[in-house]
Motif scaffolding. Structure first.
Motif, short mmCIF file in Angstrom:
data_model
loop_
_atom_site.label_atom_id
_atom_site.label_comp_id
_atom_site.label_asym_id
_atom_site.label_seq_id
_atom_site.Cartn_x
_atom_site.Cartn_y
_atom_site.Cartn_z
N GLN A 241 0.83 -1.21 0.00
CA GLN A 241 0.00 0.00 0.00
C GLN A 241 0.86 1.26 0.00
O GLN A 241 0.56 2.24 -0.68
N MET A 242 1.96 1.23 0.75
CA MET A 242 2.84 2.41 0.80
C MET A 242 3.46 2.67 -0.57
O MET A 242 3.53 3.81 -1.04
N LEU A 243 3.92 1.60 -1.21
CA LEU A 243 4.58 1.76 -2.51
C LEU A 243 3.57 2.19 -3.58
O LEU A 243 3.88 3.04 -4.42
N ALA A 244 2.38 1.63 -3.51
CA ALA A 244 1.35 2.02 -4.47
C ALA A 244 1.00 3.50 -4.28
O ALA A 244 0.85 4.24 -5.26
N ALA A 245 0.91 3.92 -3.02
CA ALA A 245 0.57 5.32 -2.72
C ALA A 245 1.65 6.28 -3.23
O ALA A 245 1.36 7.41 -3.61
N MET A 246 2.89 5.81 -3.25
CA MET A 246 3.99 6.65 -3.76
C MET A 246 4.03 6.66 -5.27
O MET A 246 4.87 7.33 -5.87
N GLY A 247 3.18 5.86 -5.90
CA GLY A 247 3.11 5.85 -7.36
C GLY A 247 4.06 4.88 -8.02
O GLY A 247 4.22 4.91 -9.25
N CYS A 248 4.68 4.00 -7.23
CA CYS A 248 5.53 2.98 -7.84
C CYS A 248 4.63 2.07 -8.68
O CYS A 248 3.58 1.65 -8.22
N GLU A 249 5.06 1.81 -9.90
CA GLU A 249 4.17 1.15 -10.86
C GLU A 249 4.03 -0.35 -10.64
O GLU A 249 2.94 -0.89 -10.74
N GLU A 250 5.16 -1.04 -10.41
CA GLU A 250 5.10 -2.50 -10.36
C GLU A 250 5.83 -3.04 -9.14
O GLU A 250 6.61 -2.32 -8.50
N GLY A 251 5.60 -4.30 -8.85
CA GLY A 251 6.26 -4.90 -7.70
C GLY A 251 6.23 -6.41 -7.76
O GLY A 251 5.55 -7.02 -8.58
N GLN A 252 7.01 -6.99 -6.86
CA GLN A 252 7.06 -8.45 -6.72
C GLN A 252 7.52 -8.75 -5.32
O GLN A 252 8.10 -7.90 -4.64
N GLY A 253 7.28 -9.95 -4.86
CA GLY A 253 7.69 -10.33 -3.51
C GLY A 253 6.83 -11.46 -3.02
O GLY A 253 5.83 -11.81 -3.65
N TYR A 254 7.23 -12.03 -1.88
CA TYR A 254 6.53 -13.20 -1.36
C TYR A 254 5.05 -12.92 -1.12
O TYR A 254 4.24 -13.83 -1.17
N TYR A 255 4.69 -11.65 -0.84
CA TYR A 255 3.28 -11.32 -0.65
C TYR A 255 2.45 -11.67 -1.89
O TYR A 255 1.32 -12.14 -1.77
N PHE A 256 3.01 -11.43 -3.05
CA PHE A 256 2.28 -11.72 -4.29
C PHE A 256 2.56 -13.12 -4.82
O PHE A 256 1.75 -13.72 -5.51
N GLY A 257 3.71 -13.64 -4.51
CA GLY A 257 4.04 -14.98 -4.95
C GLY A 257 5.53 -15.27 -4.90
O GLY A 257 6.35 -14.39 -5.15
N LYS A 258 5.86 -16.50 -4.52
CA LYS A 258 7.26 -16.93 -4.50
C LYS A 258 7.64 -17.40 -5.90
O LYS A 258 6.76 -17.62 -6.74
#
Ligand code: C2E
Ligand code: CA
Ligand code: CA
Ligand code: CA
Length: 275
Positions: A241-258
């Motif tokens: 949520q913090m990264l999305a709020a800062m406008g970072c477009e994309e992401g990856q990590g264990y939260y979304f999938g290993k």
């Protein structure tokens, strides 16, 4: 190695000896292992942060060793770089990733890690062309992740290859941003499609104001150069949520999938996203 209190040499010394023996075994067996099909790729989902929807996946190499089991890349990439074997391995990785991605929906990309050596010791443009034409993957769907260190001695040779790859339509991502050297000159010298913020900053986001400042600064830097930001190592909803709020477009990590088999990415993409 560290000494334990009291009893002379500690476990750490024999661990280190064992690690070195294993490293030598891995080095000796690498070439044969590639021919024997022991290297394989797992794919970590990459998402659009605003919606949490899948945009593609990063290919991460593994070695299924007959004796040691599945060996992670930190144990063999450096060894492969030192011997030059990384070029053969790297060519396999690009080809295999393209072969896998062609089985996914067209909207999904595949990101491949490339060592700087692959540009200096071999013609990456030829390797990529071959992988694209043999798989039939459209170039826009292939993203190459290059670490900051590749740009350090920005030889004209590397820049020329990157430019040729970009002219093909392949996208270039700057990996591990913020962990290497702080010269930002290469940002001006070479057009990048993505800047990947290293997981060390993402992990500390909620607790360390300095990391928050750095991520914000990288985001505006990237925006100024027309690059999208990809955040690595997102392990919780809070960071997302913090990264999305800062406008970072994309992401990856264990939260979304290993990292997972390519077939699982195909199946996940086929399901309707639930958020
Ligand atoms: P990288 O490119 O920075 O890849 C991200 C690493 O972080 C991966 O480890 C991934 O499994 C891990 N990771 C992803 N999400 C999370 C998370 O939420 N939390 C934590 N704690 N870790 C997370 P992996 O697969 O062990 O790869 C390590 C490194 O090995 C990669 O770092 C990359 O530099 C290198 N590597 C992997 N595959 C290749 C390859 O095919 N070629 C080359 N040259 N290097 C590769
Ligand atoms: Ca990477
Ligand atoms: Ca990284
Ligand atoms: Ca890394």
């Amino acid at each position: 190695a560290r000494k334990s209190v009291g009893s002379g040499y500690s476990l750490h010394d024999s661990d280190e000896a064992r690690r070195q023996i294993r490293a030598r075994a891995l080095e000796a067996e690498m070439k044969g292992a590639l021919a024997a099909g022991q290297f394989f790729l797992l794919y970590q989902p990459q998402v659009e942060l605003a919606r949490g929807s899948l945009t593609g996946a990063e290919a991460l190499v593994r070695w299924r060793h007959p004796e040691f089991g599945v060996v992670p890349p930190f144990e063999f990439i450096e060894i492969a770089e030192a011997s030059g074997f990384i070029c053969e391995l790297g060519a396999f990785v690009v080809e295999e990733a393209c072969r896998q991605a062609i089985t996914w929906p067209e909207a999904l990309s595949v990101s491949v890690n490339v060592s700087p050596l692959q540009f200096t010791r071999m013609d990456m443009v030829a390797v990529v062309r071959k992988a694209l034409s043999e798989s039939g993957l459209s170039p826009e769907r292939l993203h190459l992740e290059i670490t900051e260190s590749a740009f350090l001695d920005v030889s004209d040779e590397i820049l020329a290859q990157l430019a040729a790859l970009r002219a093909l339509g392949v996208k270039i991502a700057l990996d591990d941003f913020g962990t290497g050297y702080s010269s930002l000159g290469y940002l001006a010298r070479f057009p990048l499609d993505f800047i990947k913020i290293d997981q060390s900053f993402v992990r500390r986001l909620a607790t360390d104001p300095a990391s928050l400042t750095i991520v914000g600064a990288v985001k505006s830097l990237a925006a100024g150069f027309g690059a999208r930001v990809v955040c690595e190592g997102i392990e919780g909803e809070t960071e997302w949520q913090m990264l999305a709020a800062m406008g970072c477009e994309e992401g990856q990590g264990y939260y979304f999938g290993k990292p997972q088999p390519g077939e699982d990415i195909r199946l996940a993409a086929a399901r309707v996203p639930d958020r």
